[in-house]
Design an enzyme around this catalytic site. Structure first.
Site, PDB file in Angstrom:
ATOM      1  CG  ASP A  46      -2.071  -0.952   1.048  1.00 12.57           C
ATOM      2  OD1 ASP A  46      -2.335  -1.353  -0.097  1.00 12.57           O
ATOM      3  OD2 ASP A  46      -2.687  -1.306   2.048  1.00 12.57           O
ATOM      4  CG  HIS A  69       4.755  21.104   0.883  1.00 10.54           C
ATOM      5  ND1 HIS A  69       6.092  20.923   0.617  1.00 10.54           N
ATOM      6  CD2 HIS A  69       4.091  20.252   0.062  1.00 10.54           C
ATOM      7  CE1 HIS A  69       6.235  20.018  -0.328  1.00 10.54           C
ATOM      8  NE2 HIS A  69       5.038  19.585  -0.685  1.00 10.54           N
ATOM      9  CG  HIS A  71       1.534  17.992  -1.280  1.00  8.89           C
ATOM     10  ND1 HIS A  71       2.076  18.800  -2.252  1.00  8.89           N
ATOM     11  CD2 HIS A  71       0.188  18.200  -1.313  1.00  8.89           C
ATOM     12  CE1 HIS A  71       1.110  19.476  -2.849  1.00  8.89           C
ATOM     13  NE2 HIS A  71      -0.043  19.131  -2.299  1.00  8.89           N
ATOM     14  CG  ASP A 193      10.437  21.059  -6.917  1.00  6.32           C
ATOM     15  OD1 ASP A 193      10.575  19.969  -7.494  1.00  6.32           O
ATOM     16  OD2 ASP A 193       9.346  21.672  -6.858  1.00  6.32           O
ATOM     17  CG  HIS A 362      -3.729  19.712 -13.149  1.00  7.03           C
ATOM     18  ND1 HIS A 362      -3.765  19.805 -11.780  1.00  7.03           N
ATOM     19  CD2 HIS A 362      -2.490  19.275 -13.454  1.00  7.03           C
ATOM     20  CE1 HIS A 362      -2.592  19.412 -11.280  1.00  7.03           C
ATOM     21  NE2 HIS A 362      -1.813  19.094 -12.271  1.00  7.03           N
ATOM     22  CB  SER A 364       2.588  21.527 -12.680  1.00  6.37           C
ATOM     23  OG  SER A 364       3.589  21.078 -11.791  1.00  6.37           O
ATOM     24  N   GLY A 365       2.073  22.185  -9.633  1.00  7.18           N
ATOM     25  CA  GLY A 365       2.535  22.956  -8.486  1.00  7.18           C
ATOM     26  C   GLY A 365       4.031  23.185  -8.493  1.00  7.18           C
ATOM     27  CG  HIS A 366       6.385  20.396  -8.722  1.00 13.87           C
ATOM     28  ND1 HIS A 366       7.129  20.217  -7.582  1.00 13.87           N
ATOM     29  CD2 HIS A 366       5.332  19.555  -8.607  1.00 13.87           C
ATOM     30  CE1 HIS A 366       6.555  19.300  -6.819  1.00 13.87           C
ATOM     31  NE2 HIS A 366       5.454  18.873  -7.424  1.00 13.87           N
TER      32      HIS A 366
END
Lengths: 553, 553
Positions: A46, A69, A71, A193, A362, A364-366
């Site tokens: 899982d 953060h 996530h 990142d 949508h 992206s967050g990057h």
């Protein structure tokens, strides 16, 4: 001046389970404690966690864990880490800490560590030899920060996940002023990142999605469903704002969606009047054009709300012709087929399905390449160590650093387990420690509350059960060709009667499902897994790993 | 005026195995005979074919098979169809027929049917009650055509795969003039490609990729590798043209790449002087900046050239720092992780990897929404039946037809097995026949030549062998925790000694691989599959389906 060791235990050469150890003068600070989701070849698993062995052996040195953060790939393994190591302190911003508290509460670990809320505007504080401060960064969850660590080896900036986004939904822009200020003070090493380093240009602002919602939602006459990551508070807020403006009420569907919405509303990160929030069954009594449903399952996870809705298997929500489903997320590599299956099912039910291929629903967050260049320009680091990404992304980030004037010997392409040393002489890889994976298997997927998640070491005690069933199904109508066979490991000698019972149960479950025309292999596996797991737990209070292998002939 | 039945046996609700039956006055013409590639849950399956039952029962009615173009999802099941049904005639354009001939030759079926070469400029010809002609269409393989069928039920246009592409590489544009002409004659029904119906706008011209090659290849100092579908002759030609201009020589690597390049060169569809084509080992003697390698494996297929090169397991080609690898294809849904793995490996070996996310090195062969609108505008059909795509794509195509003025009751959303009737009264679904899947399993993947491909009906006679092995591998260093277990089906009573031998072989193979640090589950499975399959074939001349199940604990 001394030395600081940087040891990534996860997140390099992969997307997921980010975790970095900073070590100096017998003190350790850990930045992030994430988890990863398994690949299909990790049958029956899982969750995937970092290997905590390095920290377990140095528990007395740990001063605290800092979270960038909320996530899962940055905070999800914290409860498992805390079960293995004494963690005196967890430091995070308000929303991140809110999400983590709920997680620790579920695991019964809420009192095990001091939880310290910080703001990116706080004064720096000391953790052993480290002086820590934060910089606000924009990302696909509010309250993300970069960490500045002044260490005996030099000043380090660890960006966490970010994009620049000059028009974020909450006005909380990436703090380019503070980045420039820290750059002026002098940065020895940047850990940045790399997720979108391969992509040219700049990632669109989160606001673009809100504009798309405003084009789409007011013109629909049926129900509107929006599926996104449950942590994407801004995304939900934008959908809610548009829906409320055109007279819709809102229901949150799916456990993590309800939980995160609660936390975000309680902490003031999401605004929606109480009288506009209904339960799904209350919402269903309204006309279709007054309903907005925010649900989990944007990755097509087998037991998630959207998947169950798509397969007409959800108790509270059905989709009908005229409804609109917005999938406001991108499939994580490996999830594409599941998402496509869900879209096809929804389309067959008559819904119009909007997703990133056919509408701008949508972003992206990057940050992409130009944003990474900007960060390097603002910080002017002496060395760069790309983190957070598969090797190809790290390599692309390295190329960006090279083009930004960083000398070749100051670009560190490390792996999980690399021991990187930073000192006044610069940065280099000096050693390597164990940093593999730890698997977690539970019953069911995604619902931490209902299942006793356990790690593989306990699993080895509980054993493994493999169920093999052969289906004759070449025309989409499956039938069992023989009784299922079972292979058990670690069940002990006395298990034969139990195995007999399990075999009968497996046969019964499959026959019933096939009689109900359930022929999707993934669904059959899921049901078999849950039924046998429940039976074994009833009889033995043990939870072996269960692998259903279904063969179509 | 009479009636024509249209029965799609594959390609609806899926991408792959396209096949449509046209039936009138006791005569059948089949358009396309494709195959599909299996999904991961179809353990141990190599190929998926349409169910030929409908045709098997009506063999005497079959007048011939018409092929629109040479892609596997349109021609790949022809040999299997010909083994089951007497096919008097196969009709196709020059390149399509060239590719098909080589395929039939491998299966020993070359003399079983008349093979008739046609050109889109030929006069119409009759097949029973059908009058057939062709329209040139641009696609990602040369020589693609649409089929116009004048039937007793009305005139039908079956587009095959296409995009408009006004500047194709060979100058062979989609023949919009003839489309308009057929439209003026009156079209009762359009069966149109739906693959990109969800995407707004227009697909870029193939020429865009050539321009990207021209930006990239001349500036590289290392080897250049280009991986694409072996049938994408224009793509290869464009890479060759640029490479030759800057002094490189060319090698074709991977069996289907060599084969297709040979066919295309012999038939005049690819131009490259003989003295510029070398074998890989000859090429390796040249300086790196004089090498262009065209290879298979753009989908990350386990035993393909690019995958073997990426894992440093190819006898003739190695990748070194400074080399450039161009992946000139898009992963088919489900193949993303394999392609990502290959890219990461290549990047680790020091290559710069260019792919559709970071450079314009691929365009689709299928038209988008505006192109579908244009086709409807040119043909002005009375009815539209979207084909070739998952349900969501068919639904998007239906929406385009609706917006193009086609009345709701003249838009046919059919499924595989739907019996659609066309007459002067219009079009409607009148019945449903069996149209499932047939699985094919062989030893190894992708190399038809070396393996006896067999279908599942024979397989049921040969049995199934499931091998379960448990690996302790949490730190990336795997070890067998116990001897593998085997489950055999259909091996008969006398199989016990063979099973003992197979168990020992499985253990031996795994131990050797693990000792060599081979820990990728997919590779272990592949090797186990091949070793046990070979042993069983040696001992019994049978080829059971072999499913290796590897569990990491």
């Amino acid at each position: 001046m001394g030395v600081c060791k940087i040891i990534p235990l996860g997140g390099l050469g992969e997307v997921g389970k980010n975790m970095t150890v900073y070590e100096a003068e017998d003190s350790i600070v850990v930045v992030d404690a994430g988890l990863a989701f398994p690949r299909d070849e990790h049958l029956g698993v899982d969750l995937v966690l970092p290997d905590f062995a390095y920290l377990r052996d140095r528990q007395h040195m740990i001063r605290g864990v800092i979270l960038t953060h909320g996530h899962e790939d940055h905070v999800g393994s914290l409860p498992y880490l805390m079960r293995e190591c004494r963690i005196p302190l967890v430091v995070a911003t308000r929303l991140t800490l809110g999400l983590v508290k709920s997680k620790l509460d579920e695991h019964g670990l809420l009192r095990e560590a001091e939880l310290r809320e910080v703001s990116p505007y706080d004064e720096p504080f000391d953790l052993g030899p480290f002086r820590i401060e934060f910089i606000r960064m924009a990302h696909s969850i509010p309250d993300a920060v970069a960490v500045v660590l002044e260490t005996p080896g030099g000043r380090i900036v660890h960006t966490g996940d970010y994009k620049l986004d000059h028009t974020p939904v909450d006005g909380q822009r990436t703090d380019v002023g503070k980045l420039a200020d820290v750059g002026n003070r002098g940065v020895s090493l940047l850990l940045g990142d790399s997720t979108n380093a391969e992509r040219p240009g700049v990632t669109e602002s989160e606001r673009v999605v809100g504009e798309a919602f405003r084009q789409i939602i007011p013109h629909r006459s049926g129900k509107v469903l929006v599926s996104s990551f449950a942590s994407n508070v801004h995304r939900m807020q934008q959908a809610i704002d548009v829906a409320v403006d055109c007279g819709r009420k809102v229901a949150f569907v799916g456990r993590s969606m309800r939980k995160n919405a609660n936390i975000a509303r309680n902490l003031g990160y999401m605004e929606v009047p109480d009288d506009l929030v209904l339960r799904p069954h209350e919402l269903a009594e309204l006309p279709a054009n007054e309903q907005l449903i925010l649900c989990t399952g944007s990755q097509g996870e087998p037991m998630s709300a959207m998947t169950r809705i798509a397969y007409n298997d959800h108790p509270g929500v059905q989709v009908a012709p005229g409804d609109t489903v917005i999938i406001s997320a991108k499939p994580i590599p490996g999830n594409e087929l599941r998402v496509h299956d869900a879209i096809n099912r929804l389309a067959k039910a008559g819904a119009e399905v909007l997703h990133e291929d056919n509408a701008p629903v949508h972003v992206s967050g990057h940050g992409r390449a130009e944003e990474l260049r900007t960060i390097i320009g603002l910080l002017r680091p002496r060395a760069v160590m790309p983190v957070h990404g598969e090797f190809r992304m790290l390599a692309a980030h390295a190329q960006i650093a090279r083009e930004g004037g960083i000398p070749e010997d100051s670009i560190v392409l490390a792996e999980n387990g690399s021991v990187v040393e930073l000192s006044e002489h610069g940065v280099r890889i000096v050693d390597r420690v164990e940093a593999g994976m730890t698997f977690v298997d539970g019953l069911g997927v995604g619902d931490v509350h209902d299942v006793a998640l356990r790690d593989r070491r306990r699993l080895a005690e509980d054993g493994v059960l493999i169920v093999v069933a052969t289906l004759a199904g070449s025309n989409g109508r499956g039938a069992l060709t023989a009784a299922p066979e079972l292979i058990a490991r670690g069940f002990g000698e006395a298990a034969e009667p139990l195995l007999e019972e399990l075999r009968a149960e497996a046969e019964q479950v499959l026959k019933e499902l096939l009689a109900d025309d359930v022929t999707e292999i993934k669904l059959l596996q899921e049901h078999l897994h849950d039924a046998l797991g429940g039976l074994i737990y009833d009889r033995t209070q043990r939870r072996p790993m269960i692998l259903p292998v279904l063969v179509e002939v």
